[in-house]
Design a protein around this motif. Sequence first.
Motif, PDB file in Angstrom:
ATOM      1  N   GLN A  29       0.850  -1.204   0.000  1.00 55.73           N
ATOM      2  CA  GLN A  29       0.000   0.000   0.000  1.00 55.73           C
ATOM      3  C   GLN A  29       0.887   1.257   0.000  1.00 55.73           C
ATOM      4  O   GLN A  29       0.657   2.195  -0.762  1.00 55.73           O
ATOM      5  N   GLN A  93     -12.448   1.926   3.742  1.00 49.76           N
ATOM      6  CA  GLN A  93     -12.175   0.568   3.264  1.00 49.76           C
ATOM      7  C   GLN A  93     -10.671   0.314   3.322  1.00 49.76           C
ATOM      8  O   GLN A  93      -9.871   1.197   3.002  1.00 49.76           O
ATOM      9  N   PHE A  95      -7.723  -1.568   1.905  1.00 54.46           N
ATOM     10  CA  PHE A  95      -7.313  -2.333   0.715  1.00 54.46           C
ATOM     11  C   PHE A  95      -6.347  -3.460   1.067  1.00 54.46           C
ATOM     12  O   PHE A  95      -6.222  -4.427   0.316  1.00 54.46           O
ATOM     13  N   GLY A  99      -8.193  -6.705  -0.690  1.00 54.44           N
ATOM     14  CA  GLY A  99      -8.390  -5.594  -1.631  1.00 54.44           C
ATOM     15  C   GLY A  99      -9.561  -4.704  -1.255  1.00 54.44           C
ATOM     16  O   GLY A  99     -10.155  -4.057  -2.127  1.00 54.44           O
ATOM     17  N   GLY A 100      -9.897  -4.657   0.043  1.00 54.49           N
ATOM     18  CA  GLY A 100     -11.019  -3.802   0.478  1.00 54.49           C
ATOM     19  C   GLY A 100     -12.334  -4.228  -0.153  1.00 54.49           C
ATOM     20  O   GLY A 100     -13.298  -3.451  -0.199  1.00 54.49           O
ATOM     21  N   ASP A 129     -11.596   2.515  -1.133  1.00 48.79           N
ATOM     22  CA  ASP A 129     -10.335   1.959  -1.640  1.00 48.79           C
ATOM     23  C   ASP A 129     -10.583   0.460  -1.750  1.00 48.79           C
ATOM     24  O   ASP A 129     -10.293  -0.299  -0.831  1.00 48.79           O
ATOM     25  N   SER A 130     -11.172   0.047  -2.876  1.00 53.15           N
ATOM     26  CA  SER A 130     -11.730  -1.304  -2.923  1.00 53.15           C
ATOM     27  C   SER A 130     -11.797  -1.875  -4.332  1.00 53.15           C
ATOM     28  O   SER A 130     -12.042  -1.149  -5.302  1.00 53.15           O
ATOM     29  N   GLY A 167      -8.020   5.106  -4.056  1.00 52.89           N
ATOM     30  CA  GLY A 167      -7.593   3.817  -4.575  1.00 52.89           C
ATOM     31  C   GLY A 167      -8.588   3.423  -5.638  1.00 52.89           C
ATOM     32  O   GLY A 167      -9.298   4.282  -6.170  1.00 52.89           O
TER      33      GLY A 167
END
Length: 514
Positions: A29, A93, A95, A99-100, A129-130, A167
């Motif tokens: 990240q 979220q 990630f 991956g969220g 962020d997903s 994201g």
Amino acid sequence: MSLRSNILDLRKRKKEVQKGGGDKAIEKQAKMGKLTARERILAILDDKSFHEYDLFVEHSAKDFGMEEKVLHGDGVIIGTGTIFKKPVCIFAQDFTVAGGSLGLAHARKITKIMDHALKMRVPLIGINDSGGARIQEGVNSLAGYGEIFFRNTLASGVIPQISVILGPCAGGAVYSPALTDFVFVVENISKMFITGPSVIKSVLGEEISMEELGGAKVHAEITGNAHFYAKSEHECFEQIKTLISFIPRNNKGKAMPFPKKTPKKDFNIEEIVPMNPKIPYDMRDIIRSITDGSEFFEIMEHFAPNIIIGFGRMDGETIGFVANQPKVLAGVLDTDSSDKAARFIRYCDAFNIPIVTLEDLPGYLPGVDQEHAGVIRHGAKILYAYSEATVPKVTVILRKAYGGGYIAMNSRHLRADFVFAWPNAEIAVMGPEGAANIVFRKEIAEAEDPEAMRQQKVEEYKQKFANPFVAAGQGYIDEVIEPKQTRSMILHALKVSENKDISGPKKKHGIPPF
Ligand code: HXC
């Protein structure tokens, strides 16, 4: 077991879960230039104000090996905190955890905090962020999105809803932000699309990068999905805080008042607008010449820049500004600028923010492209939004107010409370050149010197109609004012409108030209 050992056990459990997807995922990240979900929440909220809920919620999915997987917090952090000491609800979220992606438990956490925000009438901030619907959880993921969209709609116009795209925000996930009031994006980090590059490649055979498809710039400049664009996450968080400072916590409240300030001397209102109506200028200078401290917080700066929307303060109170921008396309109304203004007018109306309209435009943009793009349907939105709005509405006509533009920009006829015009304002069905060419076509064609005749007729038309006095004579304009009086006239008009109380006929809801 003693209380002490239980407390130590609790701390250990919390620490474990708060690691999210673990060190490796967090490192990945960071390599992408992104903060973690927890860092983001802590950076937005007042110091030490965050309280987290549902930390120990786990998914109960069983298919595709899910029963083996531990997904800390199920990939989302929810909680409450304060900004400028005022409460907000927030979710982010994570990630680093699958991956969220959004499964049932993840969605239930989000809807829980949404319900809380609506019940407590406080703003909701959602950090996206997903990778979208968690593929392994099938229809339960889709159900989760549906529950979120329903709540977004229910809360619309009651509490401010803010979406931050930090994201990917892929697939159906995009529709929650699209249903909220303000969307924030960050350069190189935000990616928003319904079908990603791999789907586009397999279906259409076209290669496109995520950035080109739905990067921050695309949404700030082309699609109009984003309201605020920042170069870094920290700049974005400052923008969020500034926005929160301008808006009330709910539709029953008022924005927090600030100490009164006078505009800066650098903005001399008499020197900004050129006398020649063909010469452009920056309308933001006019806004800054009348706002407290010459401050202006612009919204959707890079989308449809022929209209300007945003917040400023006058005598410490939040004002929503809607203004034509003569610097871009002469400030015309078109499909995008109508959409942009209409939505903002509805926001101000829903949240008790008075609207000041600054007008200088030659009308709606002509052309086949605009007609086919639906300028009739989109242009109608601004008429609807102004007509429907019951907050105090003040208009100042600075220079041109031609045709449909005159009516659309909060005219008396759409129930502006106060309309002022500067002495060189031109209020007419169309510009003098166009009008003279049509009305005096025969005289011009038959004249010995058609060009001289044309000029003469243009002058005649200007003398008769291209001024504020015909409209003032009808009472469509309340007062022709000197530019220097603009701030004091608006302030007085807003003072007088403080207890404005009107209502239309009873109905379930109108049917705006969506
Ligand atoms: C389950 C997912 C996931 C998903 C990502 N992951 N998306 N798991 N469901 N939708 C997991 C990955 O398997 C991986 O797990 C981890 O998250 C990180 O993903 P990566 O692919 O390694 O990350 P990255 O390379 O940065 O790519 C991110 C991404 C990509 C661009 C978002 O993961 C992706 O394209 N995901 C699918 C996006 C998508 O099509 N979503 C639409 C779903 S349908 P491991 O265990 O390996 O770390 C939808 C419809 C909803 O949303 C309709 C509602 C109306």
